[in-house]
Structures are given as structure tokens and as C-alpha cells.
Design an enzyme around this catalytic site. Structure first.
Site, mmCIF file in Angstrom:
data_model
loop_
_atom_site.group_PDB
_atom_site.id
_atom_site.type_symbol
_atom_site.label_atom_id
_atom_site.label_comp_id
_atom_site.label_asym_id
_atom_site.label_seq_id
_atom_site.Cartn_x
_atom_site.Cartn_y
_atom_site.Cartn_z
ATOM 1 N N TYR A 46 0.760 -1.451 0.151
ATOM 2 C CA TYR A 46 0.030 0.012 -0.519
ATOM 3 C C TYR A 46 1.026 1.478 -0.066
ATOM 4 O O TYR A 46 1.488 1.388 0.791
ATOM 5 C CB TYR A 46 -0.888 -0.415 0.961
ATOM 6 N N LYS A 91 -1.993 -1.497 -4.109
ATOM 7 C CA LYS A 91 -2.710 -0.282 -4.032
ATOM 8 C C LYS A 91 -1.898 1.123 -4.136
ATOM 9 O O LYS A 91 -1.792 1.232 -3.288
ATOM 10 C CB LYS A 91 -2.924 -0.639 -2.402
HETATM 11 O O1 LIG Z 1 -8.807 3.063 3.645
HETATM 12 C C1 LIG Z 1 -8.433 3.224 2.123
HETATM 13 O O2 LIG Z 1 -7.369 2.346 2.443
HETATM 14 C C2 LIG Z 1 -8.350 3.593 1.526
HETATM 15 N N1 LIG Z 1 -7.230 4.792 1.567
HETATM 16 C C3 LIG Z 1 -7.509 5.623 -0.114
HETATM 17 C C4 LIG Z 1 -6.835 7.269 1.602
HETATM 18 O O3 LIG Z 1 -6.840 7.461 2.520
HETATM 19 O O4 LIG Z 1 -6.542 8.501 1.076
HETATM 20 C C5 LIG Z 1 -8.209 5.981 -0.277
HETATM 21 C C6 LIG Z 1 -8.917 4.808 -0.422
HETATM 22 O O5 LIG Z 1 -10.144 5.196 -0.737
HETATM 23 C C7 LIG Z 1 -9.430 4.023 0.342
#
Ligand SMILES: O=C(O)C1=N[C@H](C(=O)O)C[C@H](O)C1
Length: 289
Positions: free
Chosen positions: A140, A168
Site C-alpha cells: 500500500y 494498492k
Molecule cells: O481505506 C483505505 O485504505 C483507503 N485509502 C485511501 C486514502 O486514505 O486516501 C482512499 C481509499 O478510498 C481508501
């Protein structure tokens, strides 16, 4: 356990409902999980940013995972569960990843270590250690929140670690994924909701988006049309969602999302834990369901 092939479609990073006393509201959570799973989405993510991970304890994460599994089995759903286990401490990330595996999670979501500003080698080691646990790891990358941006070259190395099944991408631009896709990367999910359509056109396998919690079928339709090669139709369906998405993130998430889910009757209360604050009356007035 999740495979690379299953990293596609619409993953919902779920909220963590609280009672008005700021305790976990597992009954609302189970109702919400049921509504999401029944909508046809491809996966659920517990303890992501939207789940308010900074203010949810690990003990509470375990309760959420158990409750979600119980709900999914009660409706015979095979929707996979990913659990956020990343912290800025490699040892605790590994320990949480082991615990998530023991709870029966299908994969873990590990954020780039934030705040302590490690070197790129340190970041690589962090992901290598998490992946060595043996449960699939989704990387992420969200520089706006972590304070570090992994270089494209290093991200290619991280993506080649055995056990890392995808990325992600919440980098807020298309550079990283364009290059990863060009090199034949593992699957990438859009983590920046406004970029969803653009990222699909560049080769994203789907999205992990908080906004898809509200009437998920709208986002599923965009994805399904795009996957079926109906790109113009997907674009025409996605464009009208943009003002809604922008409003949702105008104030710190998931305040507005919780407000809307409470208004829809899916959760009992829009309560957040400090330092997050409820959505303002001005923002609420802007979004009509
Ligand atoms: O929950 C998450 O992990 C997400 N993160 C992104 C953010 O924090 O900006 C946005 C996404 O819709 C979900």
C-alpha cells in the site's frame, strides 16, 4: 488465501463503526459487511485507512475479523478478507501479519512504513520480512499520508518479492503504475478514488476505494463495463460519480462516509474517534443521497 488472479474488481476498505460511547459496534459492522458482500463486490479490507487504523487497537481488529468471517459464513459468501497489518515498525508488522494469518485472513495490506523515514533498502526489507510470514501481501503506497515516496525502481524490486501479490496505488498520479504495467507488473488496484477510470485505462486491475461503500453497484457497473471492453460506457457511468467522490474526501475521511452509511441505516452511528471529527453541516448539506 488470495492469489494474484483474484486481485481485481472492487475491493471495499471498510469503516469501523463505533457506538456513541466510542466502543466498537459489532452489530452495525456485521450488518454493513452483509450489505457489502451481498452487493457483489470482490473483496473486503479491514483496518485500512478508512477503518481508522490509527485509533483501532489490534485486539479490536481481531474482533472485527472474527465478526466479518462469521457474517460471511452465515450468508455463504466467499468474499475474501484482507487485513491491514502494516505499521512503521517491522517487528510489529510481522507479528500482526502472523496473527492475521492465524485468524484466517486471505491476505494482508501493508503500508509503506510512515513517519520514521527509512531508506529504500529499509523499506524493501520491511516488505520482505512481511512477505516471509507466508500470507499474501498487498503493498500500500500512499505518500501523502506516509511522508515517504518509494522510487519506481525500488517499487519494481518490492513487487518482485515472493509473496507480494499486488499494489494498492494511492500515489495521486499515474507515473508509478504506468511504468509497472509497462514492465508486466503484478496487479495494481487504484487507491485514489478520483483516478479510478484513468487508472483502469492504464492497466489497473480494479480499485480499493472507500467511496464504493455507498451504493457499490455503481462502481461495480463501471468496472464490469470496462472489463467487458465497453470503455466509453464505463466513462459515462464514472464521470457523474466524481462530484460525489470529491465531496466525500473534502474533509478527513471517513467522516462523511460514516454519515452517509448511518443515513442509509446500514450502521447505527456516524461516531468517529478523536482526533477525527464528524462531517460539518456545510458538507452534509452538499451531498444528497
Ligand atoms: O481505506 C483505505 O485504505 C483507503 N485509502 C485511501 C486514502 O486514505 O486516501 C482512499 C481509499 O478510498 C481508501
Amino acid at each position: 488465501m488470495l492469489t494474484e488472479q483474484q486481485i481485481k474488481g472492487i475491493y471495499i476498505p471498510v469503516i469501523t463503526p463505533f457506538t456513541d460511547d466510542h466502543e466498537l459496534d459489532l452489530s452495525s459492522f456485521q450488518n454493513y459487511i452483509k450489505v457489502m458482500a451481498n452487493s457483489g463486490i470482490h473483496g473486503l479490507v479491514i483496518n485500512g485507512t478508512t477503518g481508522e487504523s490509527p485509533t483501532v487497537t489490534w485486539d479490536e481488529v481481531e474482533q472485527l475479523v472474527k465478526a466479518a468471517k462469521e457474517t460471511l459464513s452465515s450468508i455463504n459468501s466467499s468474499v475474501p478478507i484482507m487485513v491491514g497489518t502494516g505499521t512503521n515498525d517491522t517487528a510489529s508488522t510481522v507479528a500482526r501479519t502472523k496473527k492475521a494469518a492465524a485468524l484466517g485472513a486471505d491476505a494482508v495490506l501493508v503500508v509503506t512504513p510512515y513517519y520514521n523515514r527509512p531508506t529504500e533498502e529499509g523499506i524493501y526489507e520491511h516488505f520482505r520480512m512481511a512477505a516471509s510470514v507466508g500470507i499474501p501481501v498487498m503493498v500500500y503506497e500512499i505518500p501523502a499520508r506516509t511522508g515517504v515516496r518509494v522510487s519506481i525502481e525500488m517499487m519494481k524490486k518490492i513487487m518482485s518479492i515472493d509473496g507480494v501479490i499486488g499494489l494498492k496505488d494511492s500515489t495521486n498520479n499515474l507515473d508509478l503504475m504506468t511504468e509497472l504495467v509497462r514492465c508486466g507488473s503484478k496487479p495494481i488496484l487504484c487507491g485514489d478514488d478520483t483516478f479510478f477510470y484513468d487508472m483502469l485505462t492504464k492497466g489497473a486491475a480494479g480499485g480499493m476505494m472507500a467511496s464504493a461503500s455507498i451504493n457499490p453497484e455503481r462502481f461495480l457497473e463501471v468496472y464490469n463495463r470496462f472489463a467487458a471492453g465497453e470503455k466509453e460506457e464505463a466513462y459515462q457511468l464514472f464521470t457523474p460519480l466524481l462530484p460525489f467522490i470529491k465531496n466525500l474526501f473534502e474533509e478527513p475521511a471517513p467522516a462523511m462516509l460514516k454519515h452517509l452509511l448511518a443515513k442509509q441505516g446500514i450502521i447505527a452511528s456516524a461516531q468517529l474517534r478523536l482526533p477525527l471529527m464528524p462531517a460539518s453541516e456545510q458538507l452534509i448539506a452538499k451531498i444528497a443521497l
